[in-house]
Design a protein around this motif. Structure first.
Motif, PDB file in Angstrom:
ATOM      1  N   SER A 135      37.072  43.275  38.278  1.00 27.21           N
ATOM      2  CA  SER A 135      35.990  43.582  39.219  1.00 27.21           C
ATOM      3  C   SER A 135      34.657  43.689  38.499  1.00 27.21           C
ATOM      4  CB  SER A 135      36.296  44.862  39.982  1.00 27.21           C
ATOM      5  OG  SER A 135      36.015  45.967  39.193  1.00 27.21           O
ATOM      6  N   LEU A 136      34.668  44.160  37.217  1.00 27.20           N
ATOM      7  CA  LEU A 136      33.424  44.170  36.435  1.00 27.20           C
ATOM      8  C   LEU A 136      32.858  42.770  36.286  1.00 27.20           C
ATOM      9  CD1 LEU A 136      34.227  46.510  33.435  1.00 27.20           C
ATOM     10  CD2 LEU A 136      32.238  46.664  34.849  1.00 27.20           C
ATOM     11  N   VAL A 137      33.717  41.846  35.811  1.00 28.15           N
ATOM     12  CA  VAL A 137      33.241  40.490  35.549  1.00 28.15           C
ATOM     13  C   VAL A 137      32.835  39.800  36.855  1.00 28.15           C
ATOM     14  CG1 VAL A 137      33.864  38.265  34.573  1.00 28.15           C
ATOM     15  CG2 VAL A 137      34.612  40.327  33.470  1.00 28.15           C
ATOM     16  N   ILE A 174      48.373  50.905  25.635  1.00 26.52           N
ATOM     17  CA  ILE A 174      47.500  50.996  26.809  1.00 26.52           C
ATOM     18  C   ILE A 174      46.113  51.485  26.396  1.00 26.52           C
ATOM     19  CG2 ILE A 174      48.210  53.337  27.391  1.00 26.52           C
ATOM     20  CD1 ILE A 174      47.785  50.818  30.087  1.00 26.52           C
ATOM     21  N   TYR A 227      25.869  50.712  37.806  1.00 32.77           N
ATOM     22  CA  TYR A 227      27.006  50.530  36.920  1.00 32.77           C
ATOM     23  C   TYR A 227      27.067  51.574  35.822  1.00 32.77           C
ATOM     24  CZ  TYR A 227      30.091  46.786  37.827  1.00 32.77           C
ATOM     25  OH  TYR A 227      31.080  46.047  38.339  1.00 32.77           O
ATOM     26  N   ILE A 257      41.614  56.693  34.519  1.00 33.37           N
ATOM     27  CA  ILE A 257      42.819  56.074  33.948  1.00 33.37           C
ATOM     28  C   ILE A 257      43.273  56.860  32.725  1.00 33.37           C
ATOM     29  CG2 ILE A 257      43.768  53.985  32.933  1.00 33.37           C
ATOM     30  CD1 ILE A 257      41.864  52.389  34.592  1.00 33.37           C
ATOM     31  N   ARG A 264      49.114  48.585  33.507  1.00 31.90           N
ATOM     32  CA  ARG A 264      48.282  47.547  32.887  1.00 31.90           C
ATOM     33  C   ARG A 264      47.541  46.757  33.944  1.00 31.90           C
ATOM     34  NH1 ARG A 264      52.433  44.947  28.647  1.00 31.90           N
ATOM     35  NH2 ARG A 264      52.762  46.813  27.409  1.00 31.90           N
ATOM     36  N   VAL A 277      46.418  37.166  34.575  1.00 31.94           N
ATOM     37  CA  VAL A 277      47.102  38.180  33.769  1.00 31.94           C
ATOM     38  C   VAL A 277      47.471  39.388  34.628  1.00 31.94           C
ATOM     39  CG1 VAL A 277      46.722  39.817  31.911  1.00 31.94           C
ATOM     40  CG2 VAL A 277      46.233  37.447  31.564  1.00 31.94           C
ATOM     41  N   ARG A 317      43.802  48.655  25.574  1.00 32.54           N
ATOM     42  CA  ARG A 317      43.309  48.006  26.790  1.00 32.54           C
ATOM     43  C   ARG A 317      42.177  48.810  27.417  1.00 32.54           C
ATOM     44  NH1 ARG A 317      47.973  44.563  27.694  1.00 32.54           N
ATOM     45  NH2 ARG A 317      49.445  45.452  26.244  1.00 32.54           N
ATOM     46  N   VAL A 325      46.352  47.825  36.655  1.00 33.36           N
ATOM     47  CA  VAL A 325      45.169  48.580  37.087  1.00 33.36           C
ATOM     48  C   VAL A 325      44.009  48.335  36.128  1.00 33.36           C
ATOM     49  CG1 VAL A 325      44.256  50.882  37.463  1.00 33.36           C
ATOM     50  CG2 VAL A 325      46.519  50.335  38.234  1.00 33.36           C
ATOM     51  N   VAL A 326      44.297  48.346  34.808  1.00 30.44           N
ATOM     52  CA  VAL A 326      43.238  48.110  33.819  1.00 30.44           C
ATOM     53  C   VAL A 326      42.679  46.699  33.959  1.00 30.44           C
ATOM     54  CG1 VAL A 326      42.740  47.978  31.367  1.00 30.44           C
ATOM     55  CG2 VAL A 326      44.173  49.786  32.231  1.00 30.44           C
ATOM     56  N   TYR A 327      43.586  45.705  34.133  1.00 28.18           N
ATOM     57  CA  TYR A 327      43.118  44.320  34.269  1.00 28.18           C
ATOM     58  C   TYR A 327      42.259  44.155  35.509  1.00 28.18           C
ATOM     59  CZ  TYR A 327      46.600  43.116  30.784  1.00 28.18           C
ATOM     60  OH  TYR A 327      47.327  43.036  29.647  1.00 28.18           O
ATOM     61  N   LEU A 348      38.366  47.771  28.074  1.00 26.56           N
ATOM     62  CA  LEU A 348      37.725  47.835  29.400  1.00 26.56           C
ATOM     63  C   LEU A 348      36.376  48.520  29.303  1.00 26.56           C
ATOM     64  CD1 LEU A 348      38.055  47.460  32.478  1.00 26.56           C
ATOM     65  CD2 LEU A 348      39.061  49.704  32.535  1.00 26.56           C
ATOM     66  N   ILE A 382      28.744  44.231  30.063  1.00 21.84           N
ATOM     67  CA  ILE A 382      28.295  43.729  31.374  1.00 21.84           C
ATOM     68  C   ILE A 382      26.954  44.367  31.739  1.00 21.84           C
ATOM     69  CG2 ILE A 382      28.796  43.807  33.838  1.00 21.84           C
ATOM     70  CD1 ILE A 382      30.464  41.770  32.749  1.00 21.84           C
ATOM     71  N   ALA A 424      36.758  33.601  32.290  1.00 22.23           N
ATOM     72  CA  ALA A 424      37.273  34.953  32.063  1.00 22.23           C
ATOM     73  C   ALA A 424      37.818  35.547  33.355  1.00 22.23           C
ATOM     74  CB  ALA A 424      36.173  35.847  31.488  1.00 22.23           C
ATOM     75  N   GLY A 441      40.408  46.449  36.873  1.00 23.07           N
ATOM     76  CA  GLY A 441      39.101  47.039  36.603  1.00 23.07           C
ATOM     77  C   GLY A 441      38.199  46.053  35.883  1.00 23.07           C
ATOM     78  N   ALA A 442      38.738  45.394  34.840  1.00 17.67           N
ATOM     79  CA  ALA A 442      37.941  44.398  34.119  1.00 17.67           C
ATOM     80  C   ALA A 442      37.579  43.229  35.032  1.00 17.67           C
ATOM     81  CB  ALA A 442      38.718  43.902  32.900  1.00 17.67           C
ATOM     82  N   ILE A 460      31.706  30.560  30.905  1.00 21.57           N
ATOM     83  CA  ILE A 460      32.498  31.555  30.175  1.00 21.57           C
ATOM     84  C   ILE A 460      32.939  32.675  31.111  1.00 21.57           C
ATOM     85  CG2 ILE A 460      32.376  33.333  28.393  1.00 21.57           C
ATOM     86  CD1 ILE A 460      30.728  31.513  26.737  1.00 21.57           C
ATOM     87  N   PHE A 461      31.990  33.158  31.941  1.00 21.48           N
ATOM     88  CA  PHE A 461      32.347  34.254  32.847  1.00 21.48           C
ATOM     89  C   PHE A 461      33.358  33.802  33.899  1.00 21.48           C
ATOM     90  CE2 PHE A 461      28.422  36.193  31.277  1.00 21.48           C
ATOM     91  CZ  PHE A 461      28.911  37.449  31.008  1.00 21.48           C
ATOM     92  N   LEU A 466      38.038  40.556  25.525  1.00 21.81           N
ATOM     93  CA  LEU A 466      39.067  40.217  26.501  1.00 21.81           C
ATOM     94  C   LEU A 466      40.401  39.915  25.833  1.00 21.81           C
ATOM     95  CD1 LEU A 466      38.534  40.127  29.476  1.00 21.81           C
ATOM     96  CD2 LEU A 466      38.453  37.668  29.351  1.00 21.81           C
ATOM     97  N   VAL A 505      41.229  33.951  34.070  1.00 17.38           N
ATOM     98  CA  VAL A 505      42.241  34.453  33.134  1.00 17.38           C
ATOM     99  C   VAL A 505      42.656  35.875  33.509  1.00 17.38           C
ATOM    100  CG1 VAL A 505      42.582  35.177  30.748  1.00 17.38           C
ATOM    101  CG2 VAL A 505      41.588  32.970  31.232  1.00 17.38           C
ATOM    102  N   LEU A 506      41.685  36.735  33.823  1.00 17.44           N
ATOM    103  CA  LEU A 506      42.008  38.121  34.172  1.00 17.44           C
ATOM    104  C   LEU A 506      42.834  38.186  35.452  1.00 17.44           C
ATOM    105  CD1 LEU A 506      38.818  40.116  33.314  1.00 17.44           C
ATOM    106  CD2 LEU A 506      41.113  40.590  32.571  1.00 17.44           C
TER     107      LEU A 506
END
Lengths: 87, 181
Positions: free
Chosen positions: B34-36, A28, A65, A76, B25, B16, A31, B27-29, A35, A42, B9, B31-32, B5-6, A19, B12-13
């Protein structure tokens, strides 16, 4: 704390380390790679959670998943490489 | 412990993703995020919600956001003139190359927004959110753009093809600079 719980904790710590790269990463592509790594971890932790709780239907979530997780990464990456053209 | 921890995270995500200045960026954040968040759903014993989050959150919303990003239309142009020549300085009618640039952008389905600025070009580059910043001096025209902006290549090609008499220089800012849009 059993062995499986310790493993889950270690994977959680790994996720926080990745993270940091996702948030700080200079480009990018860093990042995006972060991801992808988070997605893999996960999936691992879902499988371990299924082992801990002894519920096999959690494995279905991990399966979904694993099948769908790459789509967002691929899209992306295509979006960035082809300069906004996703087809 | 693991749960905390999760959850941290996740927070924080989310923060950010809200605070980042570049939409790509975010969009990438997301994605992470929704995973977590789907793993957190699993921790609290809701596997069906987690499957829905996996399908909708990480696949469909990413596609939707990318398509929306492609159709993002407003294109802001800052124009600063520091020429000594009074003829160039008066802004009663805009310079012809700007008119044709705007026509070109409209043809590419974008909405140009022209801002005349009296401030020096350094302040604009440091402080404003711009897609193009144009600096007009006595002989030359300096155009500042962002290297990751997908329209810059087309704009450069168009300007070089149609206004080759104007001494146009194109300067791209590096990626990772947080000043641009």
């Amino acid at each position: 704390m059993t062995f499986l719980e310790t493993t889950l904790l270690v994977i959680a710590i790994y996720i926080t380390l990745v993270l940091v790269r996702v948030i700080l990463g200079p480009t990018i592509w860093d990042r995006l790679l972060g991801l992808n790594a988070i997605s893999a971890k996960i999936i691992m932790s879902i499988v371990i959670l299924a082992l801990i709780t002894n519920q096999s239907y959690l494995l279905d979530v991990a399966l979904v998943y694993a099948l769908l997780g790459f789509i967002s990464t691929v899209l992306i990456a295509r979006f960035i490489e082809k300069k906004g053209d996703i087809t | 412990m693991t749960e905390n921890i999760f959850l941290i995270a996740l927070v924080v995500l989310a923060i950010v993703a809200l605070n980042t200045k570049k939409l790509r960026r975010a969009v990438v954040y997301l994605g992470a995020f929704s995973l977590v968040s789907s793993f957190v759903y699993l921790l609290y014993g809701a596997p069906d919600v987690a499957i829905a989050e996996a399908i909708i959150g990480s696949t469909i919303t990413t596609v939707l956001y990318l398509v929306a990003l492609r159709k993002y239309q407003v294109f802001s142009i800052y124009y600063a003139n520091s020429a000594n020549d009074q003829n160039l300085r008066q802004l009663k009618n805009e310079p012809p190359f700007l008119t044709s640039l705007e026509a070109f952008l409209i043809k590419r389905e974008m909405e140009p927004q022209l801002i005349y600025s009296g401030e020096p070009i350094e302040t604009i580059l440091a402080q404003e959110k711009f897609d193009l910043a144009i600096h007009h001096t006595d002989q030359d025209i300096w155009i500042y753009g962002c290297a990751e902006d997908y329209q810059i290549d087309a704009v450069e090609e168009y300007l070089l093809a149609n206004h080759s008499d104007l001494n146009i220089h194109l300067i791209r800012c590096a990626e990772g600079d947080d000043n641009e849009a």
